[in-house]
Design a protein around this motif. Sequence first.
Motif: not given
Length: 211
Positions: A40-42, A76-87
Amino acid sequence: MSYDLGVWAGDADDPQARYASIGEGPADSSLDAFYRDLTAQFPELHEDPETSPWNAAIERSGDGAVLAIQHSRAVAVTRVVLDLARKHGLTVFNPQTGEVHRPNVLDLTMCDGSRVENPDASVIEAALGRLSAKNWYAVLERGDHYVQIGQGKFAAAPRGKYALERRDGSPDRHYRTEAGSLAEVVTAFTGFAEGDSSWVEGFEWEKVDFS
């Protein structure tokens, strides 16, 4: 060449071997919600080749996936991946560095690249004592909650003070304040590590709006 990340459900005794095994067998539903949020983001490369950050289609197999990221978009993408993985309670493996980000593990990361899992109070205090003009930030995170500190111009911190931030779950619950001493920073970090939120009351916080 791409900057690759591996994502999977659960843990692994040998992350490198687990990463190498992605691609064997059909994908199951373990990563469905993560995949929906991420794309949805990428968007996938074939969906939007002009803006997509991927070098190739996201490879899903079993309960794992390989993400091939363009080097220019990696941070930038890694930060989003880490955030979503935690979620979604997923593990992220970085084959370039060997780093493993496990869900709900207390994780201390410094600007100089050092990283410690489940640090105790003495390790946290020693790490924060290494803050400098070059090693200017530290982040202590557990799941989708974290506390971070920065000093100097890169953190937009006033001279002699520290920029202290915390996130209480979702990105819209991100707050910032200033700490006047390293002792205050240590108290905040060790309190966070121990699950004691009383340190929050010692500061006046401003909500950070990223929109």
